[in-house]
Scaffold this active site. Structure first.
Site, PDB file in Angstrom:
ATOM      1  N   LYS A 248       0.824  -1.160  -0.101  1.00 40.72           N
ATOM      2  CA  LYS A 248       0.144   0.071  -0.006  1.00 40.72           C
ATOM      3  C   LYS A 248       0.952   1.235  -0.126  1.00 40.72           C
ATOM      4  CE  LYS A 248      -4.112  -2.459   1.683  1.00 40.72           C
ATOM      5  NZ  LYS A 248      -3.345  -3.847   1.515  1.00 40.72           N
ATOM      6  N   THR A 277       6.414 -21.652   1.666  1.00 42.22           N
ATOM      7  CA  THR A 277       6.075 -20.797   0.366  1.00 42.22           C
ATOM      8  C   THR A 277       7.180 -20.149  -0.090  1.00 42.22           C
ATOM      9  OG1 THR A 277       4.592 -19.213  -0.674  1.00 42.22           O
ATOM     10  CG2 THR A 277       5.603 -18.521   1.445  1.00 42.22           C
TER      11      THR A 277
END
Length: 410
Positions: A248, A277
């Site tokens: 953001k 991951t």
């Protein structure tokens, strides 16, 4: 197989009749020209102006960020090549974690592939391994917080949104010797309102509670060097763990937590969403590092963001167009009807070339539909005036009520 397809077809039909089938506007943000973007629709490309981006400061288009990304891409290639544990830790990961820890005045920090996985992965460990932990969570907390607490298995109590009296009532009723954690956001993503951090810090101190503060919609935009709302109020040390995002205010992608080394080590060692991951691409991390470093030394972007938000607040009030909160740069225009909010969004796009997404359930409660507007640092004040004038025209044309702004979602 047809039976299974039919089952999911019914689920999709239910979604269409209640919350509205998800439809996505295909856009291409124009590098160096944002908030200008291309809208690709039915084989036709048109230029639009984006009013609902989370790239609040325009750092995703900043020359320093683009240059750092290109340099790292040329040096290290497109991907990390593995998980952080197995061949995927690049020097940029280490540099950025050090920078973020320093930004928040914490001893350590840890990167995740997104803000969602940061909340989910960190809370599942911190609340789950504290031992008989009782969690106090704001009722408007993000889905990622809800999922992280669910995965932790910890018992929780939900306090009314930003209601410190209710929080105090709940925590006072708990066993004083039981481990406790208070979880909240500083700026709430849909309403744009700000949590009463000083009061919550006081309650945490008085009851010996650990605190976890999600500053996703604040880092980069508020506080000294962009360290967030808690830092802007001199309260950064009062919150045990600060969680933030790179997607953001910093304009790239990824999430992180910053806090005491012992807690960060525990998350690093046990968090499934961190361990299992692939690591963030080095080029993305290099771009984020450039954004963080720039915003630590520049107040210009924060100044423009604040000025544009205040201008939009003032203009909306003058025109009697309701909005939810004037406490942040997230300016949620209140509509309160799903079909009407979609209609207004469509008119803005088709007639004015202004893209702002209509928000409905489950992001907000039914009957609380909004146009989630975010006037960014990259918007010109003349564009803010033009956008509000367009809203005023639509309000008049459709006969939308001009009522006082609700102070918060009920």
């Amino acid at each position: 197989m047809d039976h299974y397809l039919e089952l999911f077809s019914r689920h999709i039909q239910e979604l269409g009749s209640t919350e509205g089938k998800r439809e996505f506007l295909e856009i291409g943000r124009l590098a160096g020209q944002f908030p200008a973007a291309e809208n690709h629709r039915d084989g036709v490309v048109s230029e639009i102006n984006v009013w609902c981006s989370n790239d609040y400061l325009g750092m995703g288009q900043h020359p320093l960020v683009l240059a750092a990304t290109r340099e790292a891409l040329d040096e290290y290639g497109a991907g990390a090549g593995g998980s952080r544990n197995i061949g995927g830790t690049n020097r940029y990961h280490v540099l950025l974690e050090r920078e973020l820890a320093d930004l928040h005045g914490k001893t350590d920090a840890l990167l995740f592939t997104s803000g969602y996985t940061a909340n989910d992965g960190a809370l599942s460990v911190l609340a789950g391994r504290l031992g008989n932990c009782l969690v106090f969570s704001d009722e408007m907390n993000h889905a990622s917080i809800i999922d992280g607490l669910r995965h932790s298995g910890a018992e929780k109590r939900i306090f009314r949104h930003n209601d410190t009296a209710h929080l105090e009532e709940l925590i006072s009723a708990a066993d004083p010797d039981r481990p406790k954690m208070i979880v909240l956001e500083s700026v709430y993503s849909m309403a744009g309102d700000v949590a009463p951090l000083a009061e919550i810090a006081r309650i945490a101190r008085n009851h010996g509670a650990m605190t976890f503060l999600d500053e996703v919609h604040a880092v980069g935009m508020y506080g000294p060097q962009g360290a967030g709302i808690a830092a802007s109020q001199g309260l950064a040390d009062e919150f045990t763990v600060i969680m933030g995002t790179l997607a953001k205010g910093f304009g790239t992608t990824g999430g992180y937590i910053a806090g005491p080394a012992e807690l960060i080590d525990a998350v690093r060692g046990f968090s499934r969403s961190f361990i299992f991951t692939t690591a963030l691409p080095p080029a993305v991390v290099a771009g984020a590092l450039a954004a963080v470093r720039h915003l630590r030394s520049s107040d210009e972007e924060r100044k423009r963001l604040s000025e544009n938000a205040r201008l939009m607040h003032r203009l909306l009030r003058e025109h009697g167009i309701p909005f939810v909160s004037d406490e942040s740069h997230i300016v949620s225009v209140f509509v309160g009807d799903d079909d009407l909010s979609k209609q207004i969004s469509s008119i803005l796009l088709e007639r004015h070339g202004a893209y702002v997404q209509a928000i409905n359930a489950p992001s907000v409660r039914t009957g609380q539909e909004i146009l989630r507007t975010a006037p960014g640092a990259v918007h010109d004040p003349s564009e803010v005036r033009k956008f509000v004038a367009a809203l005023d025209e639509i309000w008049r044309e459709l006969g939308v009520p001009r009522t006082p702004s609700p102070q918060q979602f009920p």
